[in-house]
Each structure stands twice: as structure tokens, then as C-alpha cells.
Design an enzyme around this catalytic site. Sequence first.
Site, short mmCIF file in Angstrom:
data_model
loop_
_atom_site.label_atom_id
_atom_site.label_comp_id
_atom_site.label_asym_id
_atom_site.label_seq_id
_atom_site.Cartn_x
_atom_site.Cartn_y
_atom_site.Cartn_z
N HIS A 18 142.01 20.55 124.92
CA HIS A 18 142.06 21.83 124.22
C HIS A 18 140.65 22.15 123.69
O HIS A 18 139.82 21.24 123.53
CB HIS A 18 143.04 21.77 123.06
CG HIS A 18 144.47 21.69 123.49
ND1 HIS A 18 145.51 21.95 122.64
CD2 HIS A 18 145.05 21.39 124.69
CE1 HIS A 18 146.66 21.80 123.27
NE2 HIS A 18 146.40 21.46 124.53
N CYS A 37 145.69 19.34 117.76
CA CYS A 37 144.34 19.72 117.33
C CYS A 37 144.22 19.72 115.80
O CYS A 37 143.20 19.29 115.27
CB CYS A 37 143.98 21.09 117.90
SG CYS A 37 143.81 21.07 119.70
N CYS A 58 147.01 23.82 117.47
CA CYS A 58 148.31 23.22 117.73
C CYS A 58 148.42 21.95 116.88
O CYS A 58 147.43 21.51 116.28
CB CYS A 58 148.45 22.91 119.23
SG CYS A 58 147.45 21.50 119.77
N GLU A 75 139.57 22.83 120.72
CA GLU A 75 139.21 22.12 119.50
C GLU A 75 138.87 20.65 119.80
O GLU A 75 137.90 20.12 119.24
CB GLU A 75 140.36 22.17 118.48
CG GLU A 75 140.69 23.55 117.99
CD GLU A 75 141.76 24.26 118.82
OE1 GLU A 75 142.37 25.19 118.30
OE2 GLU A 75 141.99 23.87 119.99
#
Length: 156
Positions: free
Chosen positions: A52, A85, A82, A54
Site C-alpha cells: 500500500h 497501514c 486501512c 503508506e
Amino acid sequence: MTPESLMQLAIDKCREGIAQGQTPFGCAIELDGQVIAVAHNTVWQTIDITAHAEINALREACQHTGHPLLKGAIVVTTCEPCPMCAAALHWARVDKVYFGATIADADAAGFSELDLPAETVIAAGGGSTILVPNLLRDECRELFDLWLQDDMRRLY
């Protein structure tokens, strides 16, 4: 650098990712007044479900500093983190996380997000990371529209 300027870097990086066929998420990290990471989601490119924006930005930032903790860091991300993250941001001990779009916005764009707000994850960890929602939210939500313009991406 202002949070808005930092978010613009994340938005620009997200647009680069979309152009490369990646999903519409971007992140930037600043520490001590210096931008130390700007990344986009690369899940499809790397075949790594954890890639992801992040997480990619945290990896880059930690490599830059040579340390896994980023105390004092400011993070901006185009969408609410999420749970994975949010936990990583908590564990890295970043000071503040600004985000644009929400989990509900991502869900509306077709992403199967866990309906677990970042605030809940951060609170469960007992950390001091501050979350600031809605930074350039409209601009960040437009990234989902840009991504959805390609009908093939609706198959995501």
C-alpha cells in the site's frame, strides 16, 4: 512545507501510479522539514498485497533515516489508512497523519475496505499519533474517479 503542499506531492505520485496501472492511493512523509518519502500503491506491480502507499512510503522513509521509528514525522495520505497501514503508522510512531478521502469513499469506488476506522486502530494501540481527516478531500476523491475512467479497472 504545509500539509496541503505535502498532500499535493502525494496526489501527484498517486496520479503517476494510476498512469502505471496501479490503484489510486498516494502517500508522502516529512521529517524535520524535509520530504523523506513519496510513494504510491504498488500491489499489482509487485504482486505484494502489503504494498500500500503508506507501507511503501514508510519503507522508503525508514531506509532514508536508517531507523524503523519516525518520531516527529508528518504523514499525508490520499485516503484514510486501512487497518494494516494505521497499525504500521502507529508502530513507526509518526506524530501526525493527515488524510483526504475516507474508507467510505474508497468503498464507494469499489474497494473492499475493512470498515475499521484508522482512529480505532490508533486508539487500540494506545499511541500518540494524531489523525487529521479531510485534507484536500475533494481532490483526493477525484483520484478514484480518474482511476474508474478505465472500465477494465472496474474489474478490480
